[in-house]
Motif scaffolding. Structure first.
Motif, PDB file in Angstrom:
ATOM      1  N   PRO A 214       5.386   5.071 -19.865  1.00 27.75           N
ATOM      2  CA  PRO A 214       4.496   4.044 -20.427  1.00 27.75           C
ATOM      3  C   PRO A 214       5.278   2.965 -21.176  1.00 27.75           C
ATOM      4  O   PRO A 214       6.266   3.256 -21.849  1.00 27.75           O
ATOM      5  N   LYS A 215       4.825   1.723 -21.016  1.00 25.16           N
ATOM      6  CA  LYS A 215       5.501   0.591 -21.654  1.00 25.16           C
ATOM      7  C   LYS A 215       4.709   0.165 -22.887  1.00 25.16           C
ATOM      8  O   LYS A 215       3.484   0.148 -22.854  1.00 25.16           O
ATOM      9  N   GLY A 216       5.409  -0.209 -23.959  1.00 21.59           N
ATOM     10  CA  GLY A 216       4.751  -0.663 -25.192  1.00 21.59           C
ATOM     11  C   GLY A 216       4.457  -2.149 -25.105  1.00 21.59           C
ATOM     12  O   GLY A 216       5.335  -2.989 -25.269  1.00 21.59           O
ATOM     13  N   TRP A 349      -7.651  -6.236 -14.331  1.00 21.06           N
ATOM     14  CA  TRP A 349      -6.678  -6.716 -15.319  1.00 21.06           C
ATOM     15  C   TRP A 349      -5.764  -5.568 -15.638  1.00 21.06           C
ATOM     16  O   TRP A 349      -5.915  -4.487 -15.076  1.00 21.06           O
ATOM     17  N   MET A 350      -4.791  -5.786 -16.488  1.00 17.37           N
ATOM     18  CA  MET A 350      -3.792  -4.771 -16.797  1.00 17.37           C
ATOM     19  C   MET A 350      -3.542  -4.787 -18.301  1.00 17.37           C
ATOM     20  O   MET A 350      -3.838  -5.783 -18.959  1.00 17.37           O
ATOM     21  N   THR A 351      -2.938  -3.727 -18.795  1.00 16.45           N
ATOM     22  CA  THR A 351      -2.569  -3.721 -20.210  1.00 16.45           C
ATOM     23  C   THR A 351      -1.810  -5.012 -20.530  1.00 16.45           C
ATOM     24  O   THR A 351      -2.081  -5.679 -21.527  1.00 16.45           O
ATOM     25  N   GLU A 352      -0.875  -5.358 -19.664  1.00 18.58           N
ATOM     26  CA  GLU A 352      -0.015  -6.510 -19.908  1.00 18.58           C
ATOM     27  C   GLU A 352      -0.766  -7.839 -19.937  1.00 18.58           C
ATOM     28  O   GLU A 352      -0.326  -8.800 -20.564  1.00 18.58           O
ATOM     29  N   THR A 353      -1.885  -7.936 -19.223  1.00 19.39           N
ATOM     30  CA  THR A 353      -2.587  -9.223 -19.138  1.00 19.39           C
ATOM     31  C   THR A 353      -3.513  -9.442 -20.329  1.00 19.39           C
ATOM     32  O   THR A 353      -3.999 -10.551 -20.531  1.00 19.39           O
ATOM     33  N   GLY A 446      -3.424  -1.858  -3.095  1.00 14.75           N
ATOM     34  CA  GLY A 446      -2.579  -0.769  -3.580  1.00 14.75           C
ATOM     35  C   GLY A 446      -1.541  -1.323  -4.525  1.00 14.75           C
ATOM     36  O   GLY A 446      -1.454  -2.524  -4.731  1.00 14.75           O
ATOM     37  N   ARG A 447      -0.805  -0.413  -5.134  1.00 17.53           N
ATOM     38  CA  ARG A 447       0.307  -0.872  -5.955  1.00 17.53           C
ATOM     39  C   ARG A 447       1.480  -1.106  -5.028  1.00 17.53           C
ATOM     40  O   ARG A 447       1.597  -0.455  -3.996  1.00 17.53           O
ATOM     41  N   ASN A 448       2.326  -2.033  -5.428  1.00 14.99           N
ATOM     42  CA  ASN A 448       3.470  -2.353  -4.591  1.00 14.99           C
ATOM     43  C   ASN A 448       4.220  -1.085  -4.175  1.00 14.99           C
ATOM     44  O   ASN A 448       4.558  -0.906  -3.003  1.00 14.99           O
TER      45      ASN A 448
HETATM   46 MG    MG Z   1       1.013  -0.990 -14.765  1.00 19.10          MG
END
Ligand code: MG
Ligand code: ATP
Length: 561
Positions: A214-216, A349-353, A446-448
């Motif tokens: 997981p990324k912060g 959407w994503m956590t990052e967005t 799908g995911r890349n």
């Molecule tokens: Mg992700």
């Protein structure tokens, strides 16, 4: 964009009132979002103030902000009460020396105290770090260590999963039981509010871990613009709505669309404690008269598998339903439409967005299988490997033109990772694959990393999974590329069976032929394996194709050795 049309929708694909939404699409500008915040007038920003205190200042102190329901407990809080509570928590945080930019973690079950603690941390200018309540020791330790949290608010139960000795940065642990015991000292105005810059840190969220560690993801206060405007147009919040998002604030959906977006728009928010149970969920909707409901495909699939249970409840209060987190199977949309009489609006959407980017607005046509269209003001691109835009209809990397207000500020302590999202000038690269049709609808492929390459053909696992669960025997499906010497990869499906079905060669062959006939020959799984349960990420409940693939690779290596 001042007035919102009452919408009338008769079918999923036709007869909806487009008038007002056409206007939004044509005229929207992100600066309109800023105008919705009091900061536009005062020049002073603090997202916690905008979320709660502002409504009290504007005369809505008596409106119910939170309803809390757990098995044997029911409490409600007005906006004024939430303001007093956040001031109370904020005062105690200040007494413990919390200052701007400190990372304050909150590890609590889904209770009002959890929401209040997060808001209090933000109020005093700290960066809130909400943790999902089911995290075990390692998950708690890794996250607090990653961004060197200094203070933790938890309770006597969850503290058992906090390995203090392994978290050197952690100076203080506060217990809600103690905070609640201290006498409340209500204050007028903004005594405890730390006014910050739009770019200052607001909240740190760790991603779901579907593709690795997981990324912060650090968000800034400017994200409040994104939250308020998508709350208004995508969640469609109006003044008398009772809004329920089923996610815990430890996940980005639970904070952005469970806390900020609805409360910025002055909705009454439902907090539901306890575990998932179809009976409890339906009865909560009935009892509280939930009007807007935001959940995830995995939850909808579980409700679907309960068949006619919904008939025992009055769900007529629900007028708007949304989904996020993983692909929403057309089968699920059709079920909700036929049985619950609601359209499920997918959002991507994503956590990052930091907020919605691709959505189904409430009064627009839904195309089952598509995530919807870019939110007004958002420009999506489908890019090839060199970063060039592909024509409509072709599958490529799903990218979004930068910037927008919710976009993350940084990945904590990992500049290289952060940069990797922006490798093509002017674009944010999502890591997902998609195609966009002539009308602008975006279809997830799908995911890349998940893309299957079989004998030179690219196959998106989601399409195959959706076809599989159309078959009456299949409850859930996870599809991967299994290493294969001849084809590179072959399509392999892991499935769970619905109650009443027994595994047999005939049944599996029938399922395979069903996909072959209704989707395509090259995408039909060559192998189907029945499991009791599919591996999933915790509560966000996303099917972990990565784990299924790892399982296959491991088996493969065993055979070789
Ligand atoms: Mg992700
Ligand atoms: P990690 O980044 O740690 O691997 P994650 O990507 O699952 O985990 P999140 O930020 O919670 O973490 O999820 C974002 C991802 O979820 C998207 O990149 C996409 O793959 C998937 N997703 C979100 N919404 C949708 C949707 N409506 N349809 C299909 N997939 C979706």
């Amino acid at each position: 964009m001042t007035q919102q049309a009452t919408t009338h929708i008769a079918t999923i694909e036709g007869e909806y009132n487009l008038s007002n939404y056409d206007e939004i699409r044509e005229n929207f500008d992100w600066s309109d979002a800023k105008e919705l915040l009091s900061a536009a007038k005062t020049g002073k920003i603090n997202a916690a103030y905008e979320t709660i205190d502002r409504h009290v200042a504007e005369g809505y102190g008596d409106k119910i902000a939170l309803h809390y329901m757990n098995e044997d407990e029911k409490r409600s809080y007005t906006f004024k009460e939430v303001k007093d509570q956040t001031d109370h928590y904020a005062r105690i945080l200040k007494e413990h020396g919390v200052t701007k930019g400190d990372r304050v973690f909150v590890f609590l079950p889904k209770t009002p105290e959890c929401y209040i603690a997060i808001l209090a941390a933000i109020k005093v200018g700290a960066i809130a770090g909400p943790l999902f309540e089911a995290f075990m020791e390692e998950a708690v330790r890794d996250r607090i260590n990653d961004c060197a949290g200094t203070l933790l608010i938890t309770d006597q139960e969850l503290v058992k999963r906090v390995p203090k000795d392994d978290i050197p940065s952690l100076e203080t642990i506060l217990f809600v039981e103690d905070i609640e015991k201290e006498p409340l000292q209500p204050v007028d105005g903004d005594k405890y509010v730390e006014w910050v810059d739009w770019e200052d840190g607001l909240i740190i969220h760790y991603t779901s871990g579907s593709t690795g560690k997981p990324k912060g993801v650090l968000h800034a206060h400017r994200a409040a613009q994104h939250h308020i405007v998508t709350g208004k147009w995508v969640l469609d919040i109006k003044d008398d709505d009772v809004y329920w998002c089923t996610s815990h604030p430890g996940w980005v959906t639970g904070s952005v669309y469970g806390l900020f977006a609805p409360l910025l728009n002055r909705a009454t928010v439902v907090i539901q404690g306890g575990r998932f149970s179809a009976e409890n969920w339906y009865s909560l909707i009935e009892e509280l008269g939930v009007t807007i409901w935001y959940s995830a495909p995995t939850a909808f699939r579980m409700l679907l598998s309960k068949g006619d249970l919904y008939k025992q409840f009055d769900l007529s209060s629900v007028r708007h339903v949304l989904s996020v987190g993983e692909p929403l199977n057309p089968e699920v949309i059709q079920w909700a439409w036929k049985s619950l009489n609601v359209r499920i609006h997918d959002t991507w959407w994503m956590t990052e967005t930091g907020g919605h980017l691709i959505v189904n607005l409430p009064a627009e046509k839904i195309k089952p299988g598509s995530m919807g269209r870019p939110f007004p003001g958002v420009q999506v691109g489908i890019l090839d490997e060199e970063g060039n835009e592909l024509p409509r209809g072709e599958v490529g990397q799903l990218a979004v033109r930068t910037p927008w207000p919710g976009l993350m500020k940084e990945i904590w302590g990992n500049k290289d990772k952060f940069k990797s999202y922006f490798q093509y000038e002017g674009w944010y690269i999502s890591g997902d694959l998609a195609l966009q049709d002539e009308e602008g609808y975006v279809f997830f492929q799908g995911r890349n990393d998940d893309m299957i390459n079989s004998a030179g053909e690219r196959i998106g696992p989601f399409e195959v999974e959706s076809k599989l669960i159309e078959h009456p025997a299949v409850e859930e499906a996870g599809v991967i590329g299994k290493p294969d010497e001849l084809r590179g990869e072959l399509v392999k499906a892991f499935i769970t069976l619905r109650a009443g079905y027994e595994q047999s060669d005939e049944l599996l062959e029938e399922i395979r032929l069903y996909v072959r006939k209704n989707l395509s020959a090259h995408a039909a799984p060559r192998e189907i394996e029945v499991m009791d349960e599919l591996p999933k990420t915790k509560i966000s409940g996303k099917i972990l194709r990565r784990q299924l693939k790892a399982l296959e690779i491991e088996r493969n290596n065993k055979v070789k050795n």
